[in-house]
Scaffold this motif. Structure first.
Motif, PDB file in Angstrom:
ATOM      1  N   ASN A  83       0.690  -1.190  -0.004  1.00 11.22           N
ATOM      2  CA  ASN A  83      -0.111  -0.032   0.107  1.00 11.22           C
ATOM      3  C   ASN A  83       0.839   1.198   0.021  1.00 11.22           C
ATOM      4  OD1 ASN A  83      -2.913  -0.202   0.011  1.00 11.22           O
ATOM      5  ND2 ASN A  83      -2.504  -1.842   1.808  1.00 11.22           N
ATOM      6  N   LEU A  84       1.842   1.205   0.828  1.00  9.88           N
ATOM      7  CA  LEU A  84       2.816   2.212   0.642  1.00  9.88           C
ATOM      8  C   LEU A  84       3.592   2.582  -0.675  1.00  9.88           C
ATOM      9  CD1 LEU A  84       4.566   2.386   4.361  1.00  9.88           C
ATOM     10  CD2 LEU A  84       2.353   3.098   3.450  1.00  9.88           C
ATOM     11  N   SER A  85       3.968   1.464  -1.267  1.00 12.50           N
ATOM     12  CA  SER A  85       4.279   1.701  -2.719  1.00 12.50           C
ATOM     13  C   SER A  85       3.379   2.269  -3.665  1.00 12.50           C
ATOM     14  CB  SER A  85       4.607   0.129  -3.108  1.00 12.50           C
ATOM     15  OG  SER A  85       5.858  -0.256  -2.546  1.00 12.50           O
ATOM     16  N   ASP A  86       1.923   1.982  -3.388  1.00 10.83           N
ATOM     17  CA  ASP A  86       0.873   2.579  -4.196  1.00 10.83           C
ATOM     18  C   ASP A  86       0.838   3.882  -3.899  1.00 10.83           C
ATOM     19  OD1 ASP A  86       0.238   0.017  -5.569  1.00 10.83           O
ATOM     20  OD2 ASP A  86      -1.483  -0.327  -4.138  1.00 10.83           O
ATOM     21  N   ILE A  87       1.005   4.300  -2.652  1.00  6.69           N
ATOM     22  CA  ILE A  87       0.792   5.776  -2.373  1.00  6.69           C
ATOM     23  C   ILE A  87       2.009   6.579  -3.076  1.00  6.69           C
ATOM     24  CG2 ILE A  87       1.156   7.393  -0.384  1.00  6.69           C
ATOM     25  CD1 ILE A  87      -1.561   6.089  -0.286  1.00  6.69           C
ATOM     26  N   ASP A  99      -6.686  -2.064   9.020  1.00  5.44           N
ATOM     27  CA  ASP A  99      -6.662  -3.526   8.527  1.00  5.44           C
ATOM     28  C   ASP A  99      -7.896  -4.087   8.542  1.00  5.44           C
ATOM     29  OD1 ASP A  99      -6.075  -5.709  10.762  1.00  5.44           O
ATOM     30  OD2 ASP A  99      -5.568  -3.472  11.329  1.00  5.44           O
ATOM     31  N   ALA A 100      -8.278  -5.268   7.752  1.00  5.04           N
ATOM     32  CA  ALA A 100      -9.313  -5.994   7.849  1.00  5.04           C
ATOM     33  C   ALA A 100      -8.880  -7.303   7.991  1.00  5.04           C
ATOM     34  CB  ALA A 100     -10.684  -5.740   6.952  1.00  5.04           C
ATOM     35  N   LEU A 101      -9.144  -8.079   9.077  1.00  6.71           N
ATOM     36  CA  LEU A 101      -8.443  -9.447   9.500  1.00  6.71           C
ATOM     37  C   LEU A 101      -9.637 -10.397   9.679  1.00  6.71           C
ATOM     38  CD1 LEU A 101      -6.092 -11.127   9.928  1.00  6.71           C
ATOM     39  CD2 LEU A 101      -6.121 -10.288  12.411  1.00  6.71           C
ATOM     40  N   VAL A 143      -5.757  -4.358   3.604  1.00  7.84           N
ATOM     41  CA  VAL A 143      -5.252  -3.280   4.358  1.00  7.84           C
ATOM     42  C   VAL A 143      -5.504  -2.180   3.500  1.00  7.84           C
ATOM     43  CG1 VAL A 143      -3.149  -2.588   5.385  1.00  7.84           C
ATOM     44  CG2 VAL A 143      -3.539  -4.975   5.389  1.00  7.84           C
ATOM     45  N   ALA A 144      -5.841  -1.099   4.274  1.00  5.50           N
ATOM     46  CA  ALA A 144      -5.902   0.281   3.499  1.00  5.50           C
ATOM     47  C   ALA A 144      -5.029   1.275   3.951  1.00  5.50           C
ATOM     48  CB  ALA A 144      -7.473   0.712   3.428  1.00  5.50           C
TER      49      ALA A 144
END
Length: 339
Positions: A83-87, A99-101, A143-144
Motif C-alpha cells: 500500500n505504501l508503494s501505491d501511495i 486493516d481488516a483481518l 489493508v488500506a
C-alpha cells in the motif's frame, strides 16, 4: 515461433495479467470511469481525492487466501509495504493504516498482526484501527492506507514520445513459494523510508508525467495497465530491464518486486530521474518507449512481439476521456481470451 514470440505468449498467459482482467467487470458493474469521466476517476494505484492544493490518496489491497495461509507474517508485512508503494507511485506520502483481518483463531491472527505491526514501525506509519474476526474457516487480510500528494503522478498522463523508466531494488532475494522478490526485509528503516520518498520528490520536481507501482501483473502487465489508462502503446526492450543476476527472464518479468516502479518521463528529464534512483543504489534504466496506439509489445532490438492490446480488450475498463468505453473481455494478441 521465435524465442521472443514464445516469451510474449508466456507473458500473455501469466496469471497475474489474467487476474487484472477481473477489474474491468467490477468497474463496469459499479459504473466507474477513468480519467476525465468522474470527479474521482478510477484505474490508478490509489483513489486521488481533491483536497485543497493537493490530493488525499486512498489505497487498499486484498491478499490471496493461499498467500496469507502460507506466509501469514509476511502477508501482514506486505499489507503495509504494498500500500505504501501505491501511495508513493502517485507522488504521495502515507498518513495512516487500517486493516481488516479474518482468522480461524488467534494464533494465525497473531502472526499476521505481528508482520503488519513490524512493517508499520519500520516505515513509520501508524496503524489507527480496522476490523477483526477470529472465527472464520480461513485467514484473510485486506489493508488500506491513507496518504497525501502535493503533486500527482497518475496512470493517465503518459504521452507518446515519453520514455519508460524502470526503477527496482535488486538488493534482495526470492521469497518462495510465490514469485515475490523481497528487498525490504532486513533493510534499514531509514533507507526504506528514504527510498519511498524518491517518488513524491520526483513528482514535486516535475520530472515525471506518470508512474505505476509494479504489481503482481509484473513489468509487462503493469505497463499494460499504464497504457490502458493513458490511451497509448508501449514497447519494452527486454534486454534493457534491470534484473538480478542469473534470473530466468520470464520469471523476472512476471515477478512482484518489493520496490519497483515504471515511470513515464519526457526525454529531457530521463537522465535526472534515473540518477535520483541510482544515487540511492536502486537500479534504474530506460526500458522502452511510449507511442501512439494501444498495443503493448516486447522487443529484443531485432524483432518485436505483441503481448496484449488493452485499448481494444481492457484490463481495467478505465479508458481515458474521449475514448470509447470498451466492455469486451481482455484478449491477448496470442488469440486467447483471458477468463
Amino acid at each position: 515461433m521465435t524465442a521472443l514470440d514464445a516469451l510474449a505468449a508466456e507473458l500473455a498467459r501469466a496469471p497475474g495479467l489474467a487476474a487484472k482482467a477481473d477489474i474491468a467487470a467490477v468497474t463496469r458493474r459499479l459504473g466507474l470511469t477513468g480519467a476525465g469521466g468522474a470527479a474521482v476517476p478510477v484505474g490508478d494505484d490509489c483513489a486521488a481525492i481533491p483536497d485543497g492544493d493537493g490530493h488525499l490518496l486512498f489505497a487498499i489491497e486484498g491478499f490471496m487466501n493461499r498467500f496469507v495461509a502460507a506466509d501469514p507474517w509476511f502477508a501482514g508485512w506486505c499489507g503495509v509495504m504494498v500500500n505504501l508503494s501505491d501511495i508513493a507511485a502517485m507522488g504521495g506520502r502515507p498518513i495512516a493504516v487500517v486493516d481488516a483481518l479474518w482468522s480461524p483463531g488467534d494464533g494465525t491472527a497473531a502472526e499476521i498482526l505481528d508482520g503488519l505491526r513490524a512493517a508499520a514501525r519500520c516505515y513509520g506509519v501508524p496503524v489507527v484501527g480496522g476490523h477483526s474476526n477470529l472465527s472464520t474457516p480461513q485467514p484473510q487480510l485486506a489493508v488500506a492506507v491513507l496518504g497525501r500528494a502535493e503533486r500527482l503522478l497518475t496512470s493517465a498522463d503518459a504521452r507518446p514520445g515519453d520514455r519508460l523508466v524502470m526503477a527496482v531494488d535488486l538488493r534482495g532475494a526470492w521469497r518462495p513459494p510465490f514469485d515475490n522478490w523481497q528487498a525490504a526485509l532486513g533493510a534499514p528503516a531509514d533507507r526504506l523510508r528514504g527510498d519511498l520518498a524518491l517518488l513524491p520528490a520526483i513528482a514535486e520536481a516535475g520530472l515525471a508525467r506518470a508512474a505505476k507501482d509494479i504489481s503482481q501483473a509484473g513489468v509487462v502487465g503493469t505497463a499494460a495497465m499504464l497504457a490502458e489508462c493513458s490511451g497509448v502503446g508501449i514497447t519494452i526492450d527486454v534486454t534493457a530491464i534491470p534484473a538480478p543476476p542469473d534470473t530466468d527472464p520470464a520469471r523476472w518479468l512476471k515477478a512482484f518486486p518489493s520496490f519497483g516502479y515504471l515511470l513515464a518521463v519526457a526525454p529531457d528529464h530521463e537522465a535526472a530521474v534515473i540518477r535520483r534512483f541510482t544515487d540511492r543504489d536502486i537500479a534504474a534504466a530506460t526500458i522502452g518507449h511510449i507511442h501512439a496506439g494501444s498495443v503493448v509489445s516486447i522487443t529484443d532490438g531485432r524483432s518485436t512481439a505483441a503481448v496484449c492490446d488493452p485499448g481494444a480488450f481492457p484490463l481495467l475498463g478505465c479508458a481515458p476521456h474521449g475514448m470509447p468505453a470498451v466492455t469486451r473481455p481482455v484478449r491477448t494478441l496470442m488469440g486467447e481470451a483471458v477468463p
